[in-house]
Scaffold this active site. Structure first.
Site, mmCIF file in Angstrom:
data_model
loop_
_atom_site.group_PDB
_atom_site.id
_atom_site.type_symbol
_atom_site.label_atom_id
_atom_site.label_comp_id
_atom_site.label_asym_id
_atom_site.label_seq_id
_atom_site.Cartn_x
_atom_site.Cartn_y
_atom_site.Cartn_z
ATOM 1 N N THR A 42 -14.247 20.066 -103.012
ATOM 2 C CA THR A 42 -13.554 21.116 -103.766
ATOM 3 C C THR A 42 -13.888 22.461 -103.089
ATOM 4 O O THR A 42 -15.007 22.644 -102.594
ATOM 5 C CB THR A 42 -14.007 21.133 -105.245
ATOM 6 O OG1 THR A 42 -15.424 21.067 -105.279
ATOM 7 C CG2 THR A 42 -13.414 19.988 -106.024
ATOM 8 N N VAL A 44 -14.256 25.805 -103.932
ATOM 9 C CA VAL A 44 -15.260 26.781 -104.384
ATOM 10 C C VAL A 44 -16.673 26.222 -104.152
ATOM 11 O O VAL A 44 -17.565 26.917 -103.639
ATOM 12 C CB VAL A 44 -15.034 27.136 -105.881
ATOM 13 C CG1 VAL A 44 -16.130 28.057 -106.382
ATOM 14 C CG2 VAL A 44 -13.666 27.774 -106.079
ATOM 15 N N CYS A 45 -16.869 24.961 -104.519
ATOM 16 C CA CYS A 45 -18.190 24.316 -104.319
ATOM 17 C C CYS A 45 -18.575 24.323 -102.849
ATOM 18 O O CYS A 45 -19.750 24.500 -102.504
ATOM 19 C CB CYS A 45 -18.160 22.870 -104.796
ATOM 20 S SG CYS A 45 -17.753 22.671 -106.516
ATOM 21 N N THR A 46 -17.620 24.123 -101.978
ATOM 22 C CA THR A 46 -17.906 24.116 -100.540
ATOM 23 C C THR A 46 -18.515 25.455 -100.121
ATOM 24 O O THR A 46 -19.506 25.503 -99.382
ATOM 25 C CB THR A 46 -16.601 23.825 -99.757
ATOM 26 O OG1 THR A 46 -16.114 22.551 -100.183
ATOM 27 C CG2 THR A 46 -16.821 23.820 -98.262
ATOM 28 N N LEU A 49 -22.187 25.776 -101.659
ATOM 29 C CA LEU A 49 -23.223 24.993 -100.967
ATOM 30 C C LEU A 49 -23.541 25.616 -99.614
ATOM 31 O O LEU A 49 -24.699 25.657 -99.192
ATOM 32 C CB LEU A 49 -22.780 23.532 -100.832
ATOM 33 C CG LEU A 49 -22.814 22.789 -102.176
ATOM 34 C CD1 LEU A 49 -22.048 21.487 -102.091
ATOM 35 C CD2 LEU A 49 -24.246 22.514 -102.612
#
Ligand code: BEZ
Length: 211
Positions: A42, A44-46, A49
Site C-alpha cells: 500500500t 502510504v505504508c511504503t 516504512l
C-alpha cells in the site's frame, strides 16, 4: 478493552521478517515503537516504512527499537521490502511482524471495525523500558504518520522520566521546559541550578535540565 497509557504492553510471540520473536525479550531493557499497517503493498505504508528505516540512527541514539506489523504473511512482506528499498532510498533495518491470523492486531486493538472490519488502522505504541505503554496515537488509513512527532514525544518521555519537568506546546529537544507543579519553589531552586522563571505561580520555566 483498549490499551491505555500506563498499561503493561501485552507480550506475544510472532513470526517476523527477522525471525520469530518474543516481544518483551526482543525489547530488552530499552524503548520500543510498535506500529501497524493496514496492508502490504500500500502506498502510504511504503513511505512510512521507508522513513522509519532512514531514521534508524535517530531511534538507536534514543535506545529505541522499531517493530512494524501488517496482517499479511511473511512471503508478502519479503516482496514488499524489496519495493520499499527500491522506492524509498533505504535498506529496511527493522522487523515486520506477519500477523495473518490477526493475533497481535487483536491483542493491541488495532482493528477498528467501524473504520474497516479487516484492515488495521495506523496505531503507534511507544513502550518504555518498564514495558509500559507511554504513548498511543491512532491515525486513519488515509493519513501517513509524522515520525518527527514520534521522535519528539520520545525525547519528551525520556527527559521527563528522569527530571521533574514537563514539556510545553510544540517543544523540541533543547528548548525550555516547565517545572512540574508538584515541586515547591524551594525544591525547584535546589533541583534546577540554572534557575527558573516564575511567569505565574503555576507556570515556571527552566532551561532543559540535561543540557
Ligand atoms: C496506504 O497505506 O497507502 C493505504 C492503506 C489503506 C487505505 C488507504 C491508503
Amino acid at each position: 478493552m483498549a490499551l491505555r497509557l500506563g498499561d503493561l504492553a501485552p507480550n506475544f510471540t510472532a513470526e517476523t521478517t527477522e525471525g520469530k520473536i518474543d516481544f518483551h525479550q526482543w525489547l530488552g531493557d530499552g524503548w520500543g515503537v510498535l506500529f501497524s499497517h493496514p496492508a502490504d503493498y500500500t502506498p502510504v505504508c511504503t513511505t512510512e516504512l521507508g522513513m522509519a528505516a532512514r531514521l534508524k540512527d535517530e531511534f538507536t541514539r534514543r535506545n529505541v527499537k522499531v517493530l512494524a506489523i501488517s496482517v499479511d504473511p511473511l512471503d508478502s512482506h519479503r516482496g514488499w521490502i524489496s519495493d520499499i528499498n527500491e522506492t524509498q532510498g533505504c535498506t529496511m533495518n527493522f522487523p515486520i511482524i506477519a500477523d495473518p491470523d490477526k493475533k497481535v492486531a487483536s491483542l493491541y486493538d488495532m482493528i477498528h471495525p467501524n473504520a474497516d472490519d479487516k484492515a488495521t488502522v495506523r496505531s503507534v505504541f511507544v513502550i518504555g523500558p518498564d514495558k509500559k505503554i507511554k504513548l498511543t496515537i491512532t491515525y486513519p488509513a488515509s493519513t501517513g504518520r509524522n515520525f518527527a512527532e514520534i521522535l519528539r514525544v520520545i525525547d519528551s518521555l525520556q527527559l521527563t522520566a528522569k527530571h521533574k519537568v514537563a514539556t510545553p506546546v510544540n517543544w523540541q529537544d533543547g528548548q525550555d521546559c516547565i517545572v512540574v507543579p508538584a515541586l515547591s519553589d524551594e525544591e525547584a531552586t535546589k533541583l534546577f541550578p540554572k534557575g527558573f522563571k516564575k511567569i505565574k505561580p503555576y507556570l515556571r520555566v527552566t532551561p532543559q535540565p540535561n543540557r
